[in-house]
Design a protein around this motif. Sequence first.
Motif, short mmCIF file in Angstrom:
data_model
loop_
_atom_site.label_atom_id
_atom_site.label_comp_id
_atom_site.label_asym_id
_atom_site.label_seq_id
_atom_site.Cartn_x
_atom_site.Cartn_y
_atom_site.Cartn_z
N GLY A 195 0.60 -0.84 -0.13
CA GLY A 195 -0.34 0.09 -0.16
C GLY A 195 0.95 1.05 -0.20
N LYS A 196 2.19 1.40 -0.36
CA LYS A 196 2.83 2.12 -0.40
C LYS A 196 2.73 3.14 -1.68
N TYR A 197 2.73 2.21 -2.34
CA TYR A 197 2.82 3.51 -2.95
C TYR A 197 2.02 3.01 -4.35
N PRO A 198 1.63 2.80 -6.11
CA PRO A 198 0.33 3.34 -6.69
C PRO A 198 0.55 1.84 -6.82
N ALA A 199 -0.86 0.78 -7.35
CA ALA A 199 -1.14 -0.06 -7.26
C ALA A 199 -2.22 -0.37 -8.49
N LEU A 200 -1.53 0.12 -9.56
CA LEU A 200 -2.04 -0.20 -10.86
C LEU A 200 -1.99 -1.35 -11.37
N GLU A 201 -3.25 -2.11 -11.96
CA GLU A 201 -3.26 -2.98 -12.60
C GLU A 201 -3.51 -3.04 -14.07
N GLU A 202 -3.01 -2.44 -15.46
CA GLU A 202 -2.94 -2.45 -16.98
C GLU A 202 -2.59 -3.53 -17.23
N GLU A 217 3.74 -5.64 4.61
CA GLU A 217 5.37 -5.37 5.09
C GLU A 217 6.00 -5.18 3.96
N LEU A 218 6.69 -3.79 3.53
CA LEU A 218 7.06 -3.79 2.51
C LEU A 218 8.46 -4.73 2.54
N TYR A 219 9.05 -5.52 1.87
CA TYR A 219 9.85 -6.39 1.24
C TYR A 219 10.27 -7.27 2.88
N ASN A 250 10.48 -10.39 -1.52
CA ASN A 250 9.98 -9.65 0.11
C ASN A 250 11.32 -11.18 1.05
N ASP A 251 11.93 -10.62 0.54
CA ASP A 251 13.70 -11.19 1.06
C ASP A 251 13.73 -10.80 2.22
N ALA A 252 13.31 -9.99 2.94
CA ALA A 252 14.47 -10.07 4.35
C ALA A 252 14.62 -10.66 5.14
N LYS A 253 12.96 -12.35 5.39
CA LYS A 253 13.03 -13.00 5.87
C LYS A 253 13.00 -14.23 5.34
N VAL A 254 13.23 -14.46 4.53
CA VAL A 254 13.36 -15.78 3.69
C VAL A 254 11.58 -16.00 3.13
N MET A 255 11.32 -14.95 2.98
CA MET A 255 10.06 -15.12 2.42
C MET A 255 9.54 -15.32 0.53
#
Length: 269
Positions: A195-202, A217-219, A250-255
């Motif tokens: 939700g931090k940046y625009p979520a455009l789906e075109e 949560e970002l990353y 989303n690599d920070a926690k090995v996700m």
Amino acid sequence: MGEIRIGTSGWLYPPWRGAFYPEGLVQRRELAYLAEQFDTVEINGSFYALQKPASYQKWAGQTPDDFVFAVKGSRFITHMKRLRDGDTLLSNFLASGVLALGPKLGPFLWQLPPNFGFDPAVLADFFGRLPRSTAEAAKIAAQHDDRVDPAYLTPDADRPLRHALEIRHPSFDTPEFPALLREFGIALVIADTAGKYPALEEITTDFTYIRLHGHEELYVSGYTDEGLDMWAGKIRDWAQHGDVYAYFDNDAKVMAPRDARALKDRLAR
């Protein structure tokens, strides 16, 4: 039905060792191991600094014949020059070895900074300078300066090139923006950014490029079963219009590798 490729954004992450990568796996084997699990990956180091031809050749040699690399464009072009006056920087980037990936060279990812607002004139000028084939890329690369040594200027064949743009400023949420992308055949990066940046789906060209940075949560945050089911459904729909490339960042926690595996499994059913 287009080809669907699922992977991660980068592969060199110490926390992955012993979690995703098996205990005892040497670092130089990590890309080869990842390429056994997935069929694509984003090269991130190219964003921070010019790489060497030997690096691209090594990466290509460590992966199967049908593997594909997405290459992130230089931040000197996107963040420092802000797409202006960057002809030499583009030449240097293209001469640094990306063509050494040969048939494994996939889309170029150009990520704009959060404070870069929608400017159709600047974007149109930049899009017009991007190469649409490896032969065009080689011609542009030949204009490199002495910051690139050695240079890699000879593609193994003339192949089409693809470009995707990731935006992070709310001013891009206007009908003019996807229309401009369609005019130049550039993919809009569909990004989940908590939700931090625009979520455009075109869908703006013949392929779709997705970056999943985390939904809560970002990353950091992983994706729920419901979230992965949702993305799998969207990807199946988008694949009706062409190829799809999706990367977990989303690599920070090995996700990232966990979620990439789970999404790939869903799409294989």
